[in-house]
Scaffold this motif. Structure first.
Motif, mmCIF file in Angstrom:
data_model
loop_
_atom_site.group_PDB
_atom_site.id
_atom_site.type_symbol
_atom_site.label_atom_id
_atom_site.label_comp_id
_atom_site.label_asym_id
_atom_site.label_seq_id
_atom_site.Cartn_x
_atom_site.Cartn_y
_atom_site.Cartn_z
ATOM 1 N N ASP A 64 20.335 65.919 39.365
ATOM 2 C CA ASP A 64 20.125 64.754 39.947
ATOM 3 C C ASP A 64 19.728 65.394 41.763
ATOM 4 O O ASP A 64 20.793 65.677 42.278
ATOM 5 N N ARG A 65 18.845 65.095 42.311
ATOM 6 C CA ARG A 65 18.296 65.707 43.506
ATOM 7 C C ARG A 65 19.438 64.909 44.756
ATOM 8 O O ARG A 65 19.850 66.060 45.476
ATOM 9 N N ASP A 66 19.504 63.807 44.365
ATOM 10 C CA ASP A 66 20.312 63.036 45.537
ATOM 11 C C ASP A 66 21.811 63.725 45.426
ATOM 12 O O ASP A 66 22.425 63.993 46.539
ATOM 13 N N SER A 67 22.272 63.629 44.290
ATOM 14 C CA SER A 67 23.704 64.207 44.203
ATOM 15 C C SER A 67 23.730 65.774 44.830
ATOM 16 O O SER A 67 24.743 66.020 45.692
ATOM 17 N N ASP A 69 21.658 66.998 46.947
ATOM 18 C CA ASP A 69 21.620 66.962 48.519
ATOM 19 C C ASP A 69 22.911 66.193 49.242
ATOM 20 O O ASP A 69 23.451 66.709 50.168
ATOM 21 N N ARG A 70 23.540 65.410 48.374
ATOM 22 C CA ARG A 70 24.896 64.794 49.093
ATOM 23 C C ARG A 70 25.921 66.305 49.353
ATOM 24 O O ARG A 70 26.733 66.169 50.240
ATOM 25 N N GLU A 120 21.271 61.983 55.417
ATOM 26 C CA GLU A 120 21.019 61.330 54.125
ATOM 27 C C GLU A 120 20.054 62.334 53.214
ATOM 28 O O GLU A 120 19.250 63.222 53.656
ATOM 29 N N PRO A 121 20.270 62.132 51.718
ATOM 30 C CA PRO A 121 19.375 62.913 50.887
ATOM 31 C C PRO A 121 17.656 62.612 51.212
ATOM 32 O O PRO A 121 17.472 61.973 51.828
ATOM 33 N N GLY A 122 17.166 63.996 50.851
ATOM 34 C CA GLY A 122 15.796 64.048 51.024
ATOM 35 C C GLY A 122 15.125 64.822 52.108
ATOM 36 O O GLY A 122 13.724 65.174 52.124
#
Ligand code: UTP
Length: 233
Positions: A64-67, A69-70, A120-122
């Motif tokens: 999971d990319r957001d995970s 990124d966090r 924030e993610p991304g």
């Protein structure tokens, strides 16, 4: 009011080729001089090896990319804390505010020096610095990394790579690709998301080797510097 935004590559904190203490002293001198001249600075610190290692650990159990990124964001904030505490101990006036968003940083640019990590993610911290620079209507954003220039190709793998002194945003787009290519912990001389935002807002980008203090201080002062100037052509 002179406000400059610097994206400080996290790799500078773990680069074996520099003596970290000496490097920090040089950085502190640059920032003290800016304070003495009543110039303000926003320093956005990257995650470097800490981020990559942590992302690597977590990526074994999730994609999971957001995970991921966090995890990267936490690493950038740890590095920002390290830089803030080191600067304080070297007598630099650093704000107690630790912005966690672009808006937060823009609201606090009245402070002599803000030190922060990611938001924030991304995207990466390059992008955070670019968004702050646009938000305060700066003409350029300084990206201090671990290479002296943008190269025609990756100098760590291509012996024929040559350094570029000036280039257009369009040339940079061809080199770093489109934002869809964002990947947690991905490596690119400038984050493609940030490159796109800078291109669309006509923000110049000055790329320097963060280990080269004179390149950094010249670029901050608007003087000729050793590095790559990316502008609208
Ligand atoms: P960095 O800004 O450190 O990226 O963010 P980088 O390209 O590795 O830069 P260096 O090596 O420090 O110079 C590390 C990772 O943290 C996440 C992303 O996954 C990024 O790849 N991140 C960081 C975010 O998602 N949002 C942010 O605002 C900052």
């Amino acid at each position: 009011m002179d406000v400059r935004v610097i994206a400080l590559g996290g790799s500078l904190l773990s680069d074996d080729s520099i003596v970290f203490e000496k490097w920090m002293e040089g950085l502190a001198e640059i920032l003290k001089k800016r304070s003495d001249q009543e110039s303000k600075t926003v320093l956005v610190v990257g995650g470097g090896a800490v981020a990559r290692n942590a992302i690597n650990v977590v990526s074994k159990t999730t994609r999971d990319r957001d995970s991921l990124d966090r995890v990267g964001i936490s690493a950038t904030r740890l590095n920002a804390t390290i830089i803030r505490e080191k600067l304080l101990s070297l007598g630099v006036h650093v704000s107690r505010e630790e912005p966690t968003s672009v808006q937060d940083a823009i609201r606090n640019t009245g402070h002599e020096l803000l030190v922060m990590g990611g938001t924030e993610p991304g995207h990466t911290t390059d992008c955070v610095a670019i968004e702050i620079a646009i938000g305060i209507k700066a003409q350029s954003c300084l990206i201090a990394t671990n290479v002296s220039h943008v190269y025609t190709s990756d100098p760590s793998t291509d012996p024929n790579a040559t350094p570029i002194s000036t280039m257009s945003h369009e040339d940079l787009r061809v080199l770093v690709g489109e934002p869809k290519d964002h990947k947690a912990g991905g490596r690119s001389v400038v984050d493609p998301v940030g490159a796109k935002i800078a291109r669309e807002s006509d923000l110049d980008l000055d790329i320097v080797d963060g280990r080269d203090h004179s390149a950094m201080s010249n670029a901050l002062a608007g003087l000729k510097f050793n590095g790559t100037q990316i502008s609208v052509k």
